[in-house]
Scaffold this motif. Structure first.
Motif, PDB file in Angstrom:
ATOM      1  N   VAL A   1       0.863  -1.187   0.000  1.00 36.03           N
ATOM      2  CA  VAL A   1       0.000   0.000   0.000  1.00 36.03           C
ATOM      3  C   VAL A   1       0.899   1.236   0.000  1.00 36.03           C
ATOM      4  O   VAL A   1       1.614   1.482   0.977  1.00 36.03           O
ATOM      5  N   PRO A   2       0.889   2.003  -1.093  1.00 38.27           N
ATOM      6  CA  PRO A   2       1.785   3.161  -1.151  1.00 38.27           C
ATOM      7  C   PRO A   2       1.369   4.258  -0.163  1.00 38.27           C
ATOM      8  O   PRO A   2       0.194   4.381   0.176  1.00 38.27           O
TER       9      PRO A   2
ATOM     10  N   ALA B   1       7.010   3.963   5.464  1.00 37.81           N
ATOM     11  CA  ALA B   1       7.856   5.151   5.570  1.00 37.81           C
ATOM     12  C   ALA B   1       8.820   5.027   6.744  1.00 37.81           C
ATOM     13  O   ALA B   1       9.985   5.408   6.646  1.00 37.81           O
ATOM     14  N   ARG B   2       8.348   4.469   7.831  1.00 34.65           N
ATOM     15  CA  ARG B   2       9.167   4.367   9.039  1.00 34.65           C
ATOM     16  C   ARG B   2      10.167   3.210   8.983  1.00 34.65           C
ATOM     17  O   ARG B   2      11.312   3.346   9.387  1.00 34.65           O
TER      18      ARG B   2
ATOM     19  N   VAL C   1      18.614   7.270   0.870  1.00 34.97           N
ATOM     20  CA  VAL C   1      17.164   7.139   0.645  1.00 34.97           C
ATOM     21  C   VAL C   1      16.403   7.856   1.749  1.00 34.97           C
ATOM     22  O   VAL C   1      16.661   7.664   2.937  1.00 34.97           O
ATOM     23  N   GLN C   2      15.487   8.706   1.337  1.00 35.03           N
ATOM     24  CA  GLN C   2      14.581   9.404   2.261  1.00 35.03           C
ATOM     25  C   GLN C   2      13.159   9.056   1.848  1.00 35.03           C
ATOM     26  O   GLN C   2      12.784   9.250   0.701  1.00 35.03           O
ATOM     27  N   ARG C   3      12.363   8.558   2.775  1.00 36.41           N
ATOM     28  CA  ARG C   3      10.976   8.212   2.470  1.00 36.41           C
ATOM     29  C   ARG C   3      10.055   9.274   3.043  1.00 36.41           C
ATOM     30  O   ARG C   3      10.184   9.633   4.213  1.00 36.41           O
ATOM     31  N   PRO C   4       9.115   9.743   2.228  1.00 34.52           N
ATOM     32  CA  PRO C   4       8.159  10.721   2.761  1.00 34.52           C
ATOM     33  C   PRO C   4       7.263  10.071   3.813  1.00 34.52           C
ATOM     34  O   PRO C   4       6.978   8.867   3.753  1.00 34.52           O
ATOM     35  N   ALA C   5       6.845  10.866   4.779  1.00 30.67           N
ATOM     36  CA  ALA C   5       5.961  10.348   5.833  1.00 30.67           C
ATOM     37  C   ALA C   5       4.669   9.849   5.208  1.00 30.67           C
ATOM     38  O   ALA C   5       4.147  10.439   4.269  1.00 30.67           O
ATOM     39  N   GLY C   6       4.176   8.764   5.715  1.00 27.42           N
ATOM     40  CA  GLY C   6       2.930   8.207   5.204  1.00 27.42           C
ATOM     41  C   GLY C   6       1.730   8.856   5.854  1.00 27.42           C
ATOM     42  O   GLY C   6       1.829   9.484   6.902  1.00 27.42           O
ATOM     43  N   SER C   7       0.601   8.698   5.216  1.00 27.21           N
ATOM     44  CA  SER C   7      -0.630   9.278   5.758  1.00 27.21           C
ATOM     45  C   SER C   7      -1.283   8.314   6.748  1.00 27.21           C
ATOM     46  O   SER C   7      -1.151   7.098   6.635  1.00 27.21           O
TER      47      SER C   7
ATOM     48  N   GLY D   1      -3.972   3.246   8.211  1.00 28.15           N
ATOM     49  CA  GLY D   1      -5.171   2.555   8.698  1.00 28.15           C
ATOM     50  C   GLY D   1      -5.626   1.474   7.732  1.00 28.15           C
ATOM     51  O   GLY D   1      -6.020   0.375   8.151  1.00 28.15           O
ATOM     52  N   ILE D   2      -5.563   1.778   6.436  1.00 25.14           N
ATOM     53  CA  ILE D   2      -5.918   0.778   5.418  1.00 25.14           C
ATOM     54  C   ILE D   2      -4.998  -0.434   5.531  1.00 25.14           C
ATOM     55  O   ILE D   2      -5.453  -1.584   5.455  1.00 25.14           O
ATOM     56  N   VAL D   3      -3.709  -0.193   5.739  1.00 24.10           N
ATOM     57  CA  VAL D   3      -2.738  -1.281   5.887  1.00 24.10           C
ATOM     58  C   VAL D   3      -3.110  -2.178   7.062  1.00 24.10           C
ATOM     59  O   VAL D   3      -3.111  -3.409   6.951  1.00 24.10           O
TER      60      VAL D   3
END
Length: 194
Positions: A93-94, A100-101, A153-159, A164-166
């Motif tokens: 799930v993108p 992200a973490r 590599v830097q990952r943007p924070a997830g929503s 919740g969907i995950v």
């Protein structure tokens, strides 16, 4: 047991190339092309996976018991597989916060899955299968984190919504597998009589 070991060597060997020979992998991709490399890789992986399934099935017919496995460990295993399924969902799930973490949630899920099954099972085939996957996942996660650090590599924070969907998808998949599919596909009901 020979088929199980051969399947593990093929499947985990292929999936270990980035751990031990990433430049070689890059050379093969350059030589064959991305699509052809992925096609051959997929076919060989499927062969390895089929041999694992076949070999493990044969080994279960004449189990070599290594230790006594207390009933409570199967409950611990069931509990550990819930976060494993959530981590697996996080890999697909993108934009979720778990990915992200953690960066590589599928590998962490594989570690939990393998550890859970080592706790709940007690035969030589189980030790080979789940122990191999556990060692592979530990080494692969370490190598992936090192690549990430080297590449910055830097990952943007997830929503929160996608996270919740995950959790929902992972929990539902775990429930479907634990209460139905595991018995149908593997022949063992995790919450049934042992």
């Amino acid at each position: 047991m020979t088929l199980l070991i051969l399947g593990l060597l093929i499947f985990l060997g292929l999936h270990s190339v980035r751990i031990v020979a990433d430049p070689t992998r890059a050379a093969w991709v350059a030589r064959l092309g991305e699509n052809r490399y992925k096609g051959l890789y997929s076919l060989a992986s499927l062969l390895g996976f089929a041999l694992i399934c076949w070999g493990y099935g044969l080994a279960r017919q004449e189990p070599v018991v290594l230790w006594a496995s207390p009933r409570g460990l199967s409950h611990a295993a069931a509990a550990l597989t819930l976060p494993a399924f959530i981590l697996l969902a996080a890999a697909y799930v993108p934009g979720n916060g778990i990915r992200a973490r953690l960066g590589h949630p599928m590998l962490l899920g594989t570690k939990l899955w393998a550890l859970a099954h080592l706790l709940a099972n007690n035969t030589l085939a189980d030790a080979l299968l789940f122990g191999s996957f556990l060692v592979w996942a530990v080494l692969c996660f370490r190598a992936a984190r090192q690549r990430d650090a080297a590449q910055g590599v830097q990952r943007p924070a997830g929503s929160a919504g996608r996270t919740g969907i995950v959790v929902i998808v992972g929990t539902l998949a775990w429930a479907a597998f634990a209460f139905w599919a595991h018995a149908v596909l593997i022949g063992v009901a995790p919450f049934g009589a042992r």
